[in-house]
Design a protein around this motif. Structure first.
Motif, short mmCIF file in Angstrom:
data_model
loop_
_atom_site.label_atom_id
_atom_site.label_comp_id
_atom_site.label_asym_id
_atom_site.label_seq_id
_atom_site.Cartn_x
_atom_site.Cartn_y
_atom_site.Cartn_z
N GLY A 291 1.02 -1.11 -0.11
CA GLY A 291 0.03 -0.02 -0.06
C GLY A 291 0.78 1.36 0.00
N GLY A 292 1.90 1.24 0.85
CA GLY A 292 2.79 2.39 0.86
C GLY A 292 3.29 2.70 -0.54
N ALA A 293 3.93 1.64 -0.94
CA ALA A 293 4.69 1.52 -2.37
C ALA A 293 3.67 2.14 -3.29
CB ALA A 293 5.24 0.22 -2.68
N ILE A 294 2.47 1.73 -3.52
CA ILE A 294 1.31 2.01 -4.35
C ILE A 294 1.09 3.69 -4.17
CG2 ILE A 294 -0.94 2.00 -5.13
CD1 ILE A 294 -0.76 -1.13 -4.56
N GLY A 295 1.33 4.10 -2.86
CA GLY A 295 0.93 5.66 -2.60
C GLY A 295 2.23 6.37 -3.41
N ALA A 296 3.37 5.99 -3.19
CA ALA A 296 4.34 6.71 -3.85
C ALA A 296 4.46 6.65 -5.31
CB ALA A 296 5.78 6.07 -3.05
N LEU A 297 4.20 5.33 -5.88
CA LEU A 297 4.15 5.32 -7.39
C LEU A 297 2.84 6.29 -7.81
CD1 LEU A 297 4.71 1.48 -7.85
CD2 LEU A 297 6.18 3.51 -8.72
N ALA A 298 1.82 6.41 -7.05
CA ALA A 298 0.76 7.02 -7.42
C ALA A 298 1.13 8.69 -7.76
CB ALA A 298 -0.46 7.13 -6.40
N ALA A 299 1.99 9.22 -6.84
CA ALA A 299 2.57 10.62 -7.02
C ALA A 299 3.37 10.53 -8.01
CB ALA A 299 3.27 10.66 -5.73
N PHE A 300 4.14 9.66 -8.46
CA PHE A 300 4.90 9.59 -9.57
C PHE A 300 4.11 9.65 -10.99
CE2 PHE A 300 6.86 7.47 -13.27
CZ PHE A 300 8.24 8.06 -13.21
N PHE A 301 2.82 8.71 -10.85
CA PHE A 301 1.90 8.89 -12.04
C PHE A 301 1.20 9.86 -12.29
CE2 PHE A 301 3.05 4.05 -12.06
CZ PHE A 301 3.62 4.10 -13.13
N VAL A 302 0.78 10.63 -11.26
CA VAL A 302 -0.01 11.77 -11.26
C VAL A 302 0.84 12.96 -11.99
CG1 VAL A 302 -0.87 13.48 -9.78
CG2 VAL A 302 -1.50 11.31 -9.29
N THR A 303 2.16 12.90 -11.41
CA THR A 303 3.15 13.92 -11.89
C THR A 303 3.38 13.70 -13.63
OG1 THR A 303 4.55 13.80 -9.90
CG2 THR A 303 5.48 14.72 -11.75
N ALA A 304 3.39 12.41 -13.83
CA ALA A 304 3.81 12.03 -15.45
C ALA A 304 2.39 12.25 -16.16
CB ALA A 304 4.09 10.87 -15.32
N GLY A 305 1.40 11.85 -15.55
CA GLY A 305 0.03 12.16 -16.35
C GLY A 305 -0.72 13.52 -16.31
N VAL A 306 -0.42 14.35 -15.23
CA VAL A 306 -1.18 15.66 -15.07
C VAL A 306 -0.21 16.56 -15.12
CG1 VAL A 306 -2.78 16.96 -13.78
CG2 VAL A 306 -2.80 14.59 -14.00
N ASN A 307 0.69 16.72 -14.16
CA ASN A 307 1.61 17.86 -13.98
C ASN A 307 2.41 18.19 -15.20
OD1 ASN A 307 1.15 16.65 -11.01
ND2 ASN A 307 1.24 19.07 -11.00
N VAL A 308 3.22 17.14 -15.57
CA VAL A 308 4.07 17.31 -16.81
C VAL A 308 3.37 17.68 -17.93
CG1 VAL A 308 5.84 16.06 -18.24
CG2 VAL A 308 5.74 15.65 -15.88
N PRO A 309 2.32 17.10 -18.56
CA PRO A 309 1.29 17.80 -19.47
C PRO A 309 1.01 18.94 -19.35
CG PRO A 309 0.68 15.25 -19.12
CD PRO A 309 1.67 15.79 -18.02
N LEU A 310 0.81 19.43 -18.18
CA LEU A 310 0.33 20.83 -18.00
C LEU A 310 1.61 21.83 -17.98
CD1 LEU A 310 -2.07 20.68 -14.92
CD2 LEU A 310 -2.75 21.50 -17.22
N ASN A 311 2.68 21.27 -17.36
CA ASN A 311 3.92 22.06 -17.66
C ASN A 311 4.33 22.55 -19.18
OD1 ASN A 311 4.20 22.00 -14.84
ND2 ASN A 311 5.78 20.35 -14.78
N ASN A 312 4.04 21.20 -19.97
CA ASN A 312 4.54 21.25 -21.29
C ASN A 312 3.47 22.18 -22.08
OD1 ASN A 312 6.51 19.38 -20.83
ND2 ASN A 312 5.41 17.79 -21.49
N ALA A 313 2.30 22.30 -21.75
CA ALA A 313 1.33 23.09 -22.40
C ALA A 313 1.73 24.70 -22.09
CB ALA A 313 -0.01 22.87 -21.94
N LEU A 314 2.16 24.79 -20.69
CA LEU A 314 2.56 26.13 -20.09
C LEU A 314 4.01 26.63 -20.85
CD1 LEU A 314 1.57 28.49 -18.24
CD2 LEU A 314 3.13 27.56 -16.71
N ALA A 315 4.55 25.88 -21.18
CA ALA A 315 5.87 25.97 -21.78
C ALA A 315 5.76 26.68 -23.29
CB ALA A 315 6.87 24.83 -22.24
#
Length: 156
Positions: A91-115
């Protein structure tokens, strides 16, 4: 079954890296983004563009990538070893991986659009970026805290 020492070290190291990530996300949520919101849209876009240029090229990547790799290793090792408290580790490892996938799936695309935003398009670009990016940042902070706590409980 009692876990071998290398597994315990792996779990604690992954928990520590995940905790560092949680602190970074908390800092962004509590004072970086509110500070950017005091700027004009053009200045906020320009500042965030500079932040996004620096983030993948600095020490942030050590806990970011390290927690994801560590979490994947924890899941595999826990499934092989079947230690007492296995679900805390998974469960803990899934939580940590979830943060990675949220970053890759949401934050990075938004960053790229803002660029791609310019001073002329900043008034439209900033509102499309700010709230969704902040919401996903809050989420990755939350799942990082949950992941850290669960890994720590499992290792204790």
């Amino acid at each position: 079954m009692t876990a071998p020492i290398w597994f315990t070290i792996l779990v604690w190291a992954t928990a520590a890296l995940t905790m560092i990530n949680a602190g970074i996300y908390l800092a962004f949520s509590t004072f970086v983004l509110p500070g950017l919101r005091t700027l004009s849209a053009a200045d906020a876009v320009r500042a965030m563009q500079r932040i996004n240029e620096k983030a993948p090229r600095n020490a942030f990547m050590v806990p970011f990538i390290g927690s994801a790799l560590g979490s994947a290793a924890v899941i595999v090792a826990a499934l092989v070893l079947r230690p007492e408290g296995i679900w805390w580790f998974i469960g803990g490892a899934i939580g940590a991986l979830a943060a990675f996938f949220v970053t890759a799936g949401v934050n990075v695309p938004l960053n790229n659009a803002l660029a791609a935003a310019s001073e002329a398009t900043a008034p439209e670009a900033w509102p499309r970026f700010d709230r969704p990016w902040a919401a996903s940042n809050h989420l990755r902070g939350l799942v990082s805290v949950v992941g850290t706590v669960a890994l720590s409980i499992g290792a204790a």
